[in-house]
Design a protein around this motif. Sequence first.
Motif, PDB file in Angstrom:
ATOM      1  N   GLY A 106       0.798  -1.208   0.000  1.00 18.47           N
ATOM      2  CA  GLY A 106       0.000   0.000   0.000  1.00 18.47           C
ATOM      3  C   GLY A 106       0.830   1.257   0.000  1.00 18.47           C
ATOM      4  O   GLY A 106       2.054   1.218  -0.168  1.00 18.47           O
ATOM      5  N   ASP A 107       0.147   2.370   0.219  1.00 14.06           N
ATOM      6  CA  ASP A 107       0.767   3.689   0.274  1.00 14.06           C
ATOM      7  C   ASP A 107       0.308   4.374   1.552  1.00 14.06           C
ATOM      8  O   ASP A 107      -0.862   4.278   1.928  1.00 14.06           O
ATOM      9  N   ARG A 108       1.241   5.087   2.187  1.00 15.15           N
ATOM     10  CA  ARG A 108       0.925   5.852   3.390  1.00 15.15           C
ATOM     11  C   ARG A 108       1.382   7.290   3.202  1.00 15.15           C
ATOM     12  O   ARG A 108       2.431   7.542   2.634  1.00 15.15           O
ATOM     13  N   VAL A 109       0.611   8.208   3.733  1.00 15.85           N
ATOM     14  CA  VAL A 109       0.995   9.618   3.749  1.00 15.85           C
ATOM     15  C   VAL A 109       0.594  10.171   5.112  1.00 15.85           C
ATOM     16  O   VAL A 109      -0.453   9.806   5.650  1.00 15.85           O
ATOM     17  N   GLY A 110       1.487  10.994   5.692  1.00 17.47           N
ATOM     18  CA  GLY A 110       1.173  11.526   7.011  1.00 17.47           C
ATOM     19  C   GLY A 110       2.262  12.407   7.560  1.00 17.47           C
ATOM     20  O   GLY A 110       3.129  12.890   6.825  1.00 17.47           O
ATOM     21  N   GLY A 111       2.220  12.583   8.865  1.00 15.70           N
ATOM     22  CA  GLY A 111       3.177  13.431   9.548  1.00 15.70           C
ATOM     23  C   GLY A 111       3.873  12.675  10.659  1.00 15.70           C
ATOM     24  O   GLY A 111       3.310  11.759  11.252  1.00 15.70           O
ATOM     25  N   THR A 112       5.129  13.055  10.937  1.00 13.05           N
ATOM     26  CA  THR A 112       5.908  12.414  11.986  1.00 13.05           C
ATOM     27  C   THR A 112       6.279  13.417  13.070  1.00 13.05           C
ATOM     28  O   THR A 112       6.418  14.603  12.810  1.00 13.05           O
ATOM     29  N   LEU A 113       6.458  12.910  14.266  1.00 12.45           N
ATOM     30  CA  LEU A 113       7.006  13.662  15.383  1.00 12.45           C
ATOM     31  C   LEU A 113       8.125  12.814  15.971  1.00 12.45           C
ATOM     32  O   LEU A 113       7.952  11.610  16.167  1.00 12.45           O
ATOM     33  N   ALA A 114       9.261  13.435  16.239  1.00 13.46           N
ATOM     34  CA  ALA A 114      10.402  12.710  16.808  1.00 13.46           C
ATOM     35  C   ALA A 114      11.150  13.619  17.760  1.00 13.46           C
ATOM     36  O   ALA A 114      11.042  14.847  17.692  1.00 13.46           O
ATOM     37  N   ALA A 115      11.904  13.013  18.654  1.00 12.31           N
ATOM     38  CA  ALA A 115      12.744  13.752  19.586  1.00 12.31           C
ATOM     39  C   ALA A 115      13.984  12.925  19.866  1.00 12.31           C
ATOM     40  O   ALA A 115      13.976  11.698  19.739  1.00 12.31           O
ATOM     41  N   GLY A 116      15.067  13.620  20.226  1.00 13.00           N
ATOM     42  CA  GLY A 116      16.287  12.902  20.515  1.00 13.00           C
ATOM     43  C   GLY A 116      17.415  13.808  20.945  1.00 13.00           C
ATOM     44  O   GLY A 116      17.202  14.969  21.318  1.00 13.00           O
ATOM     45  N   TYR A 117      18.607  13.261  20.868  1.00  9.80           N
ATOM     46  CA  TYR A 117      19.811  13.952  21.308  1.00  9.80           C
ATOM     47  C   TYR A 117      20.915  13.738  20.285  1.00  9.80           C
ATOM     48  O   TYR A 117      21.077  12.635  19.764  1.00  9.80           O
ATOM     49  N   SER A 118      21.682  14.785  20.011  1.00 10.04           N
ATOM     50  CA  SER A 118      22.806  14.715  19.085  1.00 10.04           C
ATOM     51  C   SER A 118      24.099  14.892  19.871  1.00 10.04           C
ATOM     52  O   SER A 118      24.339  15.959  20.442  1.00 10.04           O
ATOM     53  N   LYS A 119      24.903  13.839  19.915  1.00 11.99           N
ATOM     54  CA  LYS A 119      26.183  13.858  20.637  1.00 11.99           C
ATOM     55  C   LYS A 119      27.291  14.173  19.652  1.00 11.99           C
ATOM     56  O   LYS A 119      27.456  13.494  18.651  1.00 11.99           O
ATOM     57  N   MET A 120      28.043  15.226  19.942  1.00  9.82           N
ATOM     58  CA  MET A 120      29.155  15.610  19.075  1.00  9.82           C
ATOM     59  C   MET A 120      30.343  14.703  19.371  1.00  9.82           C
ATOM     60  O   MET A 120      30.882  14.695  20.477  1.00  9.82           O
ATOM     61  N   LEU A 121      30.755  13.902  18.369  1.00  5.70           N
ATOM     62  CA  LEU A 121      31.891  12.992  18.518  1.00  5.70           C
ATOM     63  C   LEU A 121      33.203  13.645  18.102  1.00  5.70           C
ATOM     64  O   LEU A 121      34.270  13.202  18.496  1.00  5.70           O
ATOM     65  N   GLY A 122      33.125  14.649  17.273  1.00  2.00           N
ATOM     66  CA  GLY A 122      34.291  15.357  16.778  1.00  2.00           C
ATOM     67  C   GLY A 122      33.846  16.648  16.116  1.00  2.00           C
ATOM     68  O   GLY A 122      32.667  17.019  16.172  1.00  2.00           O
TER      69      GLY A 122
END
Length: 173
Positions: A106-122
Amino acid sequence: MKNFLLIFLMMLLFCQGTSAQQFALSTNAASWADGLTLNLDASYAVARHWSIEAGARYNPFTASSKQRAFDVGARFWPWYTYSGWWMSSHAKYQEYSRTLSRTYEGDRVGGTLAAGYSKMLGKHLNLDMGLGVWGGYETFRQYRCETCGSILDSGARYFILPDEIILSLTYVF
């Protein structure tokens, strides 16, 4: 596959003319581990706290879970772009086919919500971690088996699903 590589090469060429810490390319290791799903996301910092993003996912390899997905959206960074906590929202389209005891496509269309953390490695490398959920509208078909083509059910419905587990390596230009 050729289109995916062409887009990736075009993004790399585009990056050569951008200023420092404004542009980023990332790939999600969790998607690679889930049936070798090819994936690439590009983002551009438009302000101190905001970046815009676009991404693509493609999996032609796994018979049990094929997909092609595209999304565009924005990410809010409370501290500064490409570092620390973030929240994002995207518009997403997905074309899918999966085989469990029955075959669905099938096909899906919609919206997403996400959250997180970005760790700087360099200086130029980050590790992004996060979780997302998405909801929207899908049209689907259910088949008796993968090869027979006998349709058991079809229709349209609303959905809410986990979007993805994000464990991305990000190169910041």
